[in-house]
Design an enzyme around this catalytic site. Sequence first.
Site, short mmCIF file in Angstrom:
data_model
loop_
_atom_site.label_atom_id
_atom_site.label_comp_id
_atom_site.label_asym_id
_atom_site.label_seq_id
_atom_site.Cartn_x
_atom_site.Cartn_y
_atom_site.Cartn_z
N ASN A 1 -4.57 3.47 2.81
CA ASN A 1 -4.68 2.51 2.11
C ASN A 1 -5.66 2.02 1.38
OD1 ASN A 1 -4.68 0.96 4.00
ND2 ASN A 1 -3.93 -1.23 2.90
N PRO A 2 -6.20 1.04 0.40
CA PRO A 2 -7.74 1.26 -0.42
C PRO A 2 -8.54 0.19 1.05
CG PRO A 2 -5.86 0.67 -1.55
CD PRO A 2 -4.71 1.00 -0.72
N CYS A 3 -7.82 -0.13 1.88
CA CYS A 3 -9.00 -0.27 2.75
C CYS A 3 -8.96 -0.20 4.23
CB CYS A 3 -8.69 -2.00 3.02
SG CYS A 3 -8.91 -3.14 1.32
N THR B 1 -7.56 -13.26 0.93
CA THR B 1 -7.25 -14.79 -0.55
C THR B 1 -6.37 -15.84 0.92
OG1 THR B 1 -7.61 -13.90 -2.17
CG2 THR B 1 -5.62 -15.38 -1.76
N GLU C 1 -6.39 0.04 6.16
CA GLU C 1 -5.67 -0.36 7.30
C GLU C 1 -4.61 0.17 8.28
OE1 GLU C 1 -4.02 -2.72 4.49
OE2 GLU C 1 -6.03 -1.74 4.91
N CYS D 1 0.85 -1.06 -0.12
CA CYS D 1 -0.10 -0.11 -0.23
C CYS D 1 0.85 1.30 0.12
CB CYS D 1 -1.10 0.17 1.53
SG CYS D 1 -0.53 -0.66 2.62
N GLY E 1 -1.39 -0.82 -3.87
CA GLY E 1 -3.28 -0.06 -3.96
C GLY E 1 -1.92 1.27 -3.75
N PRO F 1 -7.07 -6.70 5.28
CA PRO F 1 -7.57 -7.73 4.91
C PRO F 1 -6.76 -9.05 4.88
CG PRO F 1 -8.63 -6.21 4.03
CD PRO F 1 -6.62 -4.77 4.58
N THR F 2 -7.76 -10.24 4.96
CA THR F 2 -6.54 -11.60 4.53
C THR F 2 -7.44 -12.48 3.58
OG1 THR F 2 -7.53 -12.51 6.83
CG2 THR F 2 -4.68 -11.44 6.28
#
Length: 678
Positions: free
Chosen positions: A284-286, A437, A288, A104, A132, A434-435
């Site tokens: 960053n995109p999510c 995958t 966190e 990120c 990202g 996010p995890t």
Amino acid sequence: MQDYKTFMESISEEEKLGLNENQLRIIFAKYLKRDADGTVVETPLDMFERIAKEIAGPDAVYRPDGEVEKTEKEFLDMLTKLEFIPGGRTIANAGTPVKNLANCFVIPVEDSMEGIFQAVKEAALIQKRGGGVGYCFSTLRPGGSWVSGCSGIASGPLSFMRVFDVMCSTIMQGNRRGAQMGTFHISHPDIEHFITAKDDLTQLTNFNISVMLDDKFMKAVEADGEYDLIDPHTMQVARTVRAKELFNKIAYHAWKTGEPGVLFIDTANRHNKIKHIGLFKATNPCAEIWLLDYEVCNLGSINLDRMVRKVNGRIEIDWNKLRKTTRTAIHFLDNVIDAGEYPTEKITRMAKKTRRIGLGVLGFADLLYQLGLPYSSEEGRMVASEVMRVIDEEGWKMSEELAREREVFPAWKGSEFEKEGRRVRNCAITAIAPTGTLSMVGDTSGGCEPNFALAYIKNSHSIKEQFTYVNKHFERVARERGFYTEELMKKIAEQGTLDGLDEVPEDVKKVFEVSFNISAEEHILMQAAFQKYVTNAVSKTINFATSATIDDVKKGYMLAWKTGCKGCTVYRDGSRGNQVLNIKEVKKEARSSAEPVVVETEETIVVQTEELEVEGMPEQVIVVESSGKTAHDKVPEGKIMVSFDKKQMTNCPECDAPLVKQEGCVLCPDCGFSVCTV
């Protein structure tokens, strides 16, 4: 195209590391190294050896001969046992010609034509490498402002966001899925335009968007007071508004579409240890990771599902193992900074100046299953806080040791750490990312989220068959307690939860909760329990039931702010973007829809109904055949899903399986597709 089944038959069981078919399929599809023809050229064991060797390499600069091999073995042992799983870019790229190992980035968008298109260029270079990107667009002057350099009128931030969106789509056409975050301060005069920017879900489809709320605004909402909107170019008050009206509008649109999210910028900056070089204004995109301009972060997660031991027949947390894994993981992530290469010189300098890393967790829900604790319970939240307290404590100890060996991070002088007399290697060390995958690689639950279902029907693309996937901990208990049957597992898969199943004992139902058993308030309290000991932030979706009201969303935001969360992403089950239409009824005439339109008054928001013009569907609408089930509601036979935005889709674009909204993202539990995977 190389066949998965044939490849797996060609390698030994030792090279498969004891992984199950689902784990192997995800690794094969997404992470194993390939040659120029797309042929896989390594085994799962080779993959972990490649990563361990590359990330151990920087030790040669700091440690005597022989230490690099020792570090490599430590890293390999941790990786092959799936006790720690690095971020996707590190797994895919370490030891390959593509040296981007970071997940990120944040790029500044300056208020000039040159600055805007410089940011577009830099973001394209990042996304080309799979990263990202986050941007703050409230730095740009509002629409209608006079631009003296061209004797014209400014088109406003939203118009330039579309430029970034098109750029991201272009990169996607080059076989990369871009991930972007657009942040916007609540005080910007164009804030209403930003809040409604994704009402047309064919626009800004490559963006998550979030409004940054400061404490002054939140207090004005509480007091039903006024709030100034300030032109960022002139720094003059453009107009004054009633804070509650803006807050209502944000809550309504989040209730309707899941966006915008909210970010509590003052909370984030209170915990910013390097204010002397900059303040946060984007994530960053999510969300966190809050990052300064040109800052970067690499991520990895400890698999809590494997941090247990059995004592006198009872499962408990193995605190010594957790501490050891934390230390090795911090060492690993710090080495990633030196092992990687970066898209621009500015990013390279900033990466090494702050040495920000994000160690998080996955498998938390499965850990609670093993401990026999409900996710919604106070005891569950106490486990969350204590686990993160230990990771935080041990992580900073390791950062201090690395600082003694390798020096403090270059921006240490003038930081809060210098004032506290703490010599550390990194400006921040933890984040819950996010995890989706990656948790499938680890065969466990995602991040700090509850499981979305205990069982579900899974398509095996390798053997062209369907099978019922059952959570391993639930299956163990069901067999031990004697109520396991294939018929029951299929029944659970059809509805996702244990609700209403008399075959399952009540004490088991209490422990084996899934996302939709948990109230929004309980989701937020769990996020806050983790955030207490996280130096960056937490990516989590606050799931609301279909019946949730706009007031419920507003109460959720207030609770998140007051409990110290740095942001809040909500998703109401069945909200707009997932219109279910009977295929026989898709005609050219207008049809009635449950789509609400907001009417704002002095005191409240009234929801009314408007018409859906089917004939006017834009070309970018994605129409897929129903695979039968969303995360909550079964789709009737002969229906189709109409989705307007990839983040609002119900079905996976790669395998057509139902998608799940969690960790602030969208995940396919079947093939591993994720909107946020970078």
